[in-house]
Design an enzyme around this catalytic site. Structure first.
Site, mmCIF file in Angstrom:
data_model
loop_
_atom_site.group_PDB
_atom_site.id
_atom_site.type_symbol
_atom_site.label_atom_id
_atom_site.label_comp_id
_atom_site.label_asym_id
_atom_site.label_seq_id
_atom_site.Cartn_x
_atom_site.Cartn_y
_atom_site.Cartn_z
ATOM 1 N N GLU A 182 0.824 -1.223 0.000
ATOM 2 C CA GLU A 182 0.000 0.000 0.000
ATOM 3 C C GLU A 182 0.850 1.262 0.000
ATOM 4 O OE1 GLU A 182 -2.814 -0.462 3.237
ATOM 5 O OE2 GLU A 182 -4.151 -1.616 1.969
ATOM 6 N N GLU A 375 -5.391 -8.259 -1.315
ATOM 7 C CA GLU A 375 -6.080 -8.102 -0.025
ATOM 8 C C GLU A 375 -7.543 -7.795 -0.279
ATOM 9 O OE1 GLU A 375 -4.622 -5.390 2.986
ATOM 10 O OE2 GLU A 375 -2.548 -5.908 2.490
HETATM 11 P P1 P53 Z 1 -7.188 -3.610 9.448
HETATM 12 C C1 P53 Z 1 -6.458 0.637 6.992
HETATM 13 C C2 P53 Z 1 -5.562 0.892 8.001
HETATM 14 C C3 P53 Z 1 -4.304 0.331 7.970
HETATM 15 C C4 P53 Z 1 -3.958 -0.494 6.911
HETATM 16 O O1 P53 Z 1 -6.919 -3.447 7.911
HETATM 17 C C5 P53 Z 1 -4.851 -0.763 5.924
HETATM 18 C C6 P53 Z 1 -6.107 -0.212 5.949
HETATM 19 C C7 P53 Z 1 -7.106 -0.529 4.904
HETATM 20 O O2 P53 Z 1 -7.133 0.250 3.832
HETATM 21 O O3 P53 Z 1 -4.511 -1.537 4.900
HETATM 22 C C8 P53 Z 1 -4.434 -2.933 4.868
HETATM 23 O O4 P53 Z 1 -6.179 -4.595 9.958
HETATM 24 C C9 P53 Z 1 -3.081 -3.422 5.244
HETATM 25 C C10 P53 Z 1 -3.096 -4.568 6.198
HETATM 26 C C11 P53 Z 1 -4.289 -4.476 7.115
HETATM 27 C C12 P53 Z 1 -5.544 -4.539 6.275
HETATM 28 O O5 P53 Z 1 -5.575 -3.440 5.422
HETATM 29 O O6 P53 Z 1 -7.024 -2.259 10.022
HETATM 30 O O7 P53 Z 1 -2.250 -3.716 4.143
HETATM 31 O O8 P53 Z 1 -1.859 -4.586 6.864
HETATM 32 O O9 P53 Z 1 -4.297 -5.419 8.123
HETATM 33 C C13 P53 Z 1 -6.829 -4.556 7.075
HETATM 34 O O10 P53 Z 1 -8.569 -4.124 9.583
#
Ligand code: P53
Length: 476
Positions: A182, A375
């Site tokens: 990301e 993802e």
């Molecule tokens: P979680 C939000 C915040 C931080 C990372 O998110 C994020 C996002 C979503 O856009 O991106 C990804 O665990 C990331 C993963 C993460 C997943 O979203 O906050 O690449 O590391 O775990 C899900 O529910």
């Protein structure tokens, strides 16, 4: 039988990241990373995210991610469970401070590498193609302290040294690589995305975009190195994606939505086309940003574009140019209005399968390179019934809707290499730092306070996804 929308060699699997999954945060010579200093949401995670100096004091008494679900010591069991579901691929990241504890050592930590040798070898033995993210939110803390992370151009060399070790060691074992998870997250969570401490900085946009430039150059140079080491390597970029809809047909809203999407596309425009997009000049001027570039940067970016485009997709977003519109969705780093047409999860994220189809079509139209959905998923609280049953029909329903939409995008003509749903085994949430927000097909007995046996259980979605893979996406 109905014909599958998915190609025969479609890479079905699941995704993880070292810092949220492995635990063993100080084992076998591992150094600290940026995420290791962040407690969970109940202990001020979001304040610390924007105040690195406070976070570095590490005064909270419990950091759930430090042990997480201990993949470090359970990898064998976990990989076998994934293989039982029929995974063709396993997305993992390699912890940078496990290999270079401070980030800029000359020699790698052999013990750290040996862990990944074991994981990757077992993956291959079980018939799963490893898909490796080089940097997933875990820049070594030493680099934040020494040079404010990616704000400093020397990070490019540190990153390339790390990449070289991985490319050489896994030359004949890993084919698919992602340079940065990301990459657009650096604009939204600069500490996680870029190891940046922005406290007291006059123009944070300047530092963020300069750091982003260093990452974009590092990504291009790593791509170059990778192709020299093994021409068969496939190198991808990774975007936190999700189409932005305009709130109304008001042209101002349309323009706002386009502008929001460009915040993310900016990165992929550089990584996939090889040069800064034309709209960036005005963007930089308006923000008072001026990027310092080395003479070689433009050519390096142009000559070393990515082979494929990967992205995360959880939901679409909704934008308005009207400042009165303030009903936003909770708990997400991307500002988005609440879309009345969509269902909302306990954590405030909205479900929009068709939005995935739209997103895939948009990205493919823009770049014409193969996509990889790395993802997607629903974070939810699960309940264990009768000792070992988890009836997670809400997760099945989310995933089914999204996978169907992905199939439709492929039928629309989009080329897509594979799909790895997020957190195929329960792990720590990046946003909340908690255990309770679960994405897995496999349940792990561990709670927010660190209690639990760490036993693994198959949820209902485990059997459902096994069937999806077996039928190549016909049974959804
Ligand atoms: P979680 C939000 C915040 C931080 C990372 O998110 C994020 C996002 C979503 O856009 O991106 C990804 O665990 C990331 C993963 C993460 C997943 O979203 O906050 O690449 O590391 O775990 C899900 O529910």
């Amino acid at each position: 039988m109905t014909k599958s929308n998915f190609p025969d060699n479609f890479l079905w699997g699941g995704a993880t990241a070292a810092n949220q999954f492995e635990g063993a945060y100080d084992v076998d010579g591992k150094g600290l990373s940026l995420v290791d200093i962040l407690p969970d949401a109940h202990h001020g995670r979001w304040d610390y995210l924007f105040n690195a100096k406070e976070a570095m004091k590490m005064e909270e008494d419990f950091y759930p991610s430090h042990e997480s679900v201990d993949f470090y010591h359970h990898y064998e069991e976990d990989l076998r469970l994934m293989a039982e579901m029929g995974f063709k691929t396993f997305r993992m990241s390699i912890s940078w401070p496990r290999i270079f504890p401070q980030g800029d050592e000359k020699k790698p930590n052999e013990k750290g590498l040996q862990f990944y040798d074991r994981v990757i070898d077992l993956c291959i033995e079980l018939g799963m193609e490893p898909l490796v993210t080089i940097n997933h939110f875990d820049t070594p803390l030493g680099m934040l302290k020494k040079m404010n992370g990616w704000a400093d151009r020397r990070m490019i060399d540190n990153y390339l040294n790390f990449s070289r070790v991985l490319f050489m060691r896994y030359k004949d074992k890993v084919k698919y690589w992602l340079t940065f998870n990301e990459i657009n997250m650096i604009l939204h969570i600069p500490l996680l995305g870029g190891g940046l401490d922005l406290e007291g900085i006059d123009n944070p946009e300047q530092v963020k975009y300069q750091a982003a430039h260093h990452q974009l150059v590092a990504s291009a140079l790593a791509t170059k190195m990778a192709h020299e080491i093994n021409p068969d390597f496939q190198i991808g970029c990774m975007l936190a994606a999700g189409v932005t809809y305009p709130n109304t047909p008001n042209p101002k809203d349309i323009f706002e939505a386009m502008t929001k999407d460009r915040e993310g596309y900016f990165f992929i425009d550089v990584q996939s086309r090889g040069y800064y997009p034309s709209y960036s000049a005005r963007l930089f001027k308006d923000m008072g940003v001026s990027i310092e570039m080395a003479d070689t940067d433009a050519a390096d970016l142009l000559e070393n574009t990515v082979d494929f485009i990967s992205f995360s997709y959880y939901s679409s977003r909704l934008a308005s140019a009207d400042p009165e519109m303030t009903d936003t969705t909770a708990a997400n780093v991307f500002e988005s209005l609440k879309n009345p047409y969509l269902k909302t999860s306990e954590w405030g994220w909205q479900t929009d399968g068709l939005g995935l189809r739209t997103t895939m079509n948009q990205i493919y139209d823009r770049y014409q390179k193969p996509l990889f959905v790395v993802e997607n998923g629903l974070g939810a609280k699960d309940i264990v019934e009768d000792g070992d049953k988890i009836h997670d029909e809400y997760r099945i329903s989310y995933l089914s809707e999204n996978i169907q939409a992905m199939g439709e995008a492929i039928a629309d003509g989009v080329v897509c290499l594979g799909y790895t749903s997020w957190g195929c085994i329960d792990l720590i949430s990046a946003g909340s730092g908690e255990m309770a927000k679960r994405y897995g097909y496999i349940y792990v007995d561990r709670d927010n306070d660190g209690n639990g046996t760490l036993n693994r259980l198959r949820k209902d979605s485990f059997y459902w996804y096994q069937d999806v893979i077996k039928t190549n996406g016909v049974e959804l």
